[in-house]
Design an enzyme around this catalytic site. Structure first.
Site, PDB file in Angstrom:
ATOM      1  N   THR A 185       0.912  -1.208  -0.105  1.00 28.71           N
ATOM      2  CA  THR A 185      -0.005   0.065   0.050  1.00 28.71           C
ATOM      3  C   THR A 185       0.774   1.149  -0.067  1.00 28.71           C
ATOM      4  O   THR A 185       1.929   1.284   0.474  1.00 28.71           O
ATOM      5  CB  THR A 185      -0.843   0.038   1.407  1.00 28.71           C
ATOM      6  OG1 THR A 185      -1.832   1.167   1.077  1.00 28.71           O
ATOM      7  CG2 THR A 185      -0.134   0.103   2.710  1.00 28.71           C
TER       8      THR A 185
ATOM      9  N   ASP B 213      -8.247  -4.816  -0.410  1.00 27.07           N
ATOM     10  CA  ASP B 213      -9.102  -3.937  -1.214  1.00 27.07           C
ATOM     11  C   ASP B 213     -10.395  -3.817  -0.395  1.00 27.07           C
ATOM     12  O   ASP B 213     -11.206  -4.931   0.038  1.00 27.07           O
ATOM     13  CB  ASP B 213      -9.413  -4.314  -2.566  1.00 27.07           C
ATOM     14  CG  ASP B 213      -9.909  -3.162  -3.309  1.00 27.07           C
ATOM     15  OD1 ASP B 213      -9.807  -1.926  -3.226  1.00 27.07           O
ATOM     16  OD2 ASP B 213     -10.756  -3.246  -4.242  1.00 27.07           O
ATOM     17  N   THR B 214     -10.915  -2.601  -0.203  1.00 28.57           N
ATOM     18  CA  THR B 214     -12.456  -2.667   0.500  1.00 28.57           C
ATOM     19  C   THR B 214     -13.375  -1.950  -0.170  1.00 28.57           C
ATOM     20  O   THR B 214     -13.174  -0.901  -1.016  1.00 28.57           O
ATOM     21  CB  THR B 214     -12.052  -1.698   1.657  1.00 28.57           C
ATOM     22  OG1 THR B 214     -11.307  -2.551   2.657  1.00 28.57           O
ATOM     23  CG2 THR B 214     -13.410  -1.529   2.597  1.00 28.57           C
TER      24      THR B 214
END
Length: 194
Positions: free
Chosen positions: A7, A68-69
Site C-alpha cells: 500500500t 481492497d475494501t
C-alpha cells in the site's frame, strides 16, 4: 516474520501496523519503492487485492499482502461497491466521495450498508491466499466525527451509537471489516509460519 503490506496509503498502514504488531511489517517505501500505486480496475475486491499484492511481489519476491475494501449500500443496488475509493471521480478526496454518497441518499429512508474487505496474501512461493471481513451498519444523514478516513464519518456500525469517524484507531480495530480480515490473515500466518 517479515511481511510487506502493498500500500501507499499511510492511514491504512498505520491502522494495519497496530493489528499486526507481532510481525515485522514493512511497506514499499522500505524497499525504495515510493508512490506505490496500482490501477484498481478489477471487477471485484478480490481481483484488486490480488493485483496490488502481485505487483509488489513481482518487484521484491517476498511475502506480501494487500487489501481492497468496498462500501455496499442497499438502496443504491450495492454502489459504490468496489469503486468506493474513486466514487466521485478518478481523483476524488474522501470528502468528495462522502458528499456524493450523501447526495444520492438524500430523502431515502433505507440507509443499510456494509463494508467488505478482502485481503490477498502471496507467500514466498508465489501462492495466493484470501481472507475476508465485513461490517454492517447504516449511512448517517451527515458527517459526524473528526477522523477523516474514507467513509468513516458517515458510517455507523450496527450496535454502536457513534460513527467510525468518532472512534479511535484502537476502537475501530476491534470491530472493523479490515480488522476481521486481518485477524483471519494473522491466524493463517501463526499456523503456517514460525
Amino acid at each position: 516474520m517479515e511481511i510487506v503490506f502493498a500500500t501507499g496509503n499511510k492511514n491504512k498502514l498505520q491502522q494495519i501496523s497496530l493489528m499486526l504488531d507481532q510481525f515485522d511489517l514493512k511497506s514499499p517505501v522500505d524497499y525504495d519503492i515510493y508512490d506505490f500505486e496500482v490501477e484498481e480496475d478489477g471487477q471485484t475486491l478480490k481481483e484488486n487485492a490480488y493485483k496490488k499484492a502481485k505487483a509488489l511481489f513481482d518487484e521484491i519476491h517476498l511475502p506480501v499482502f494487500s487489501d481492497d475494501t468496498g462500501l455496499f449500500v442497499d438502496a443504491l443496488d450495492g454502489r459504490p461497491g468496489v469503486h468506493a475509493h474513486r466514487y466521485a471521480s478518478e481523483y476524488a478526496t474522501y470528502k468528495d466521495n462522502r458528499d456524493k454518497l450523501l447526495f444520492e441518499l438524500n430523502g431515502i429512508t433505507n440507509r443499510d450498508a456494509h463494508f467488505e474487505t478482502v485481503i490477498c496474501f502471496i507467500d514466498k512461493d508465489g501462492n495466493d491466499h484470501y481472507f475476508m471481513g465485513e461490517l454492517d451498519g447504516i449511512i448517517t444523514t451527515e458527517e459526524i466525527g473528526d477522523y477523516d478516513f474514507g467513509y468513516d464519518q458517515i458510517f455507523k456500525p450496527d450496535g454502536e451509537d457513534r460513527t467510525l469517524g468518532e472512534m479511535t484507531d484502537e476502537e475501530i480495530n476491534h470491530i472493523s471489516h479490515r480488522s476481521k480480515a486481518i485477524n483471519h490473515l494473522k491466524k493463517f500466518l501463526e499456523e503456517n509460519y514460525d
